[in-house]
Scaffold this active site. Sequence first.
Site, PDB file in Angstrom:
ATOM      1  N   LYS A 170       0.846  -1.209   0.000  1.00 21.23           N
ATOM      2  CA  LYS A 170       0.000   0.000   0.000  1.00 21.23           C
ATOM      3  C   LYS A 170       0.881   1.259   0.000  1.00 21.23           C
ATOM      4  O   LYS A 170       2.091   1.170   0.165  1.00 21.23           O
ATOM      5  CB  LYS A 170      -0.938   0.000   1.205  1.00 21.23           C
ATOM      6  CG  LYS A 170      -1.552  -1.348   1.552  1.00 21.23           C
ATOM      7  CD  LYS A 170      -2.456  -1.940   0.474  1.00 21.23           C
ATOM      8  CE  LYS A 170      -3.002  -3.288   0.960  1.00 21.23           C
ATOM      9  NZ  LYS A 170      -3.758  -4.026  -0.026  1.00 21.23           N
TER      10      LYS A 170
HETATM   11  C1  LIG Z   1      -4.531  -5.252   0.954  1.00 17.46           C
HETATM   12  C2  LIG Z   1      -5.993  -5.363   0.997  1.00 17.46           C
HETATM   13  C3  LIG Z   1      -6.668  -5.929   2.090  1.00 17.46           C
HETATM   14  C4  LIG Z   1      -5.955  -6.618   3.219  1.00 17.46           C
HETATM   15  O1  LIG Z   1      -5.112  -5.784   3.945  1.00 17.46           O
HETATM   16  P1  LIG Z   1      -4.101  -6.440   5.033  1.00 17.46           P
HETATM   17  O2  LIG Z   1      -3.602  -5.242   5.780  1.00 17.46           O
HETATM   18  O3  LIG Z   1      -3.041  -7.137   4.269  1.00 17.46           O
HETATM   19  O4  LIG Z   1      -4.910  -7.348   5.876  1.00 17.46           O
HETATM   20  C5  LIG Z   1      -8.055  -5.904   2.091  1.00 17.46           C
HETATM   21  N1  LIG Z   1      -8.739  -5.369   1.071  1.00 17.46           N
HETATM   22  C6  LIG Z   1      -8.136  -4.826   0.002  1.00 17.46           C
HETATM   23  C7  LIG Z   1      -8.961  -4.230  -1.095  1.00 17.46           C
HETATM   24  C8  LIG Z   1      -6.743  -4.817  -0.082  1.00 17.46           C
HETATM   25  O5  LIG Z   1      -6.143  -4.309  -1.165  1.00 17.46           O
END
Ligand SMILES: *Cc1c(COP(=O)(O)O)cnc(C)c1O
Length: 367
Positions: A170
Amino acid sequence: MGEEEWLAVKEPIQNGWLTQGPKVKQFEDLFAEMHQVKKALAVSNCTTALHLALLACGVGEGDEVIVPAFTWVATANAVLYCGATPVFIDIDINTFNLDLRQLKDKLTPRTKAIIPVHLFGLCADVEYIKKNFPRLKIVEDGACAAGASLHGRPAGSLGDIGCFSFHPRKSVTCGEGGMLTTNDEAIAAHLDMLRNHGASISEEQRHHGAKPYLLAAFDVIGFNYRMTDLQGAVGLVQLKKLQGFIEERNRWARYYTDQLQEVGWLRTPAVPEGYTHGWQSYVTFVDESKSPGTRNEIMEILQQKGISTRPGTHAVHMLGAYVEKYGFKPEDFPGAFAADQYSMAIPLHNRMSKEDFDYIIRALKSL
Ligand SMILES: *Cc1c(COP(=O)(O)O)cnc(C)c1O
């Protein structure tokens, strides 16, 4: 990550406050301010954030929750953790977000909530859901959308509860981490308990209190979904860079979009009027009726040239666990299936130079 993040982890290590404490609190306060919400609560990742958000909305056994069919699997898994049923709807292939025209037909008396996913950093149209379906609880999956906004209102402030991720994939990261946002004080208090074993007060509050013999009350069954102060310290430094990161990503996204117009077989991502894109990823769509090869062949050629690409994300209804449980077929959600087959994220991050972008653009044009 840079020198500042490296230095930031020294403080909790030196002062000994290692898990949820003062750094997490500072991280939360800044996150809340930047996303224009009353409360932000850090948790271990976005998946646990989604789980708690659904519980705090009262989602449980027998309930249904609307989820887009094209998203990271965690969005749907979180519904199953609550004993509820994820009800998929297809996406709009132009935005990769929920096709809200299909929402009405999916509602039943058991529909409790909807999880609009702000996929790749583009907000879903939460305003439309609120206006037309005021009864639905809205949990925003803003995993990719820190700093993104819709008509000037930040992601995470649009629905009842927002969920964010700080996974390395992210825009801002602290290794693993998540954040919950809400304007509802009662929901925030409930989430605060749920993330910390159901404890009525945190260790930090207890530590600074006058009555050392008191333990917290545990009136609900909670979880240990806390963030460490080491992560909080890094997250705080990263968050201060978010605005700059997003501005830079917006500049490069515009550059890609301008430069790639002449590549007729590649559709560049849309940014509808009034949306500020967070650009967690720059996801294109390969039109195989015109392209020089299949999406996968193109990805292989780019790989040989040292260019990493990935499918945008996956169609959840095609994943083994979901096929087995619900017997889905690809054509049940044709938009999600097409996005799964033909989407292609091309590199976009804050350590890329103009030469990197130009190299990728040249490679795509030369195909
Ligand atoms: C990355 C992501 C998640 C999960 O996030 P984590 O912090 O890895 O648990 C959930 N939903 C979307 C759309 C994502 O891109």
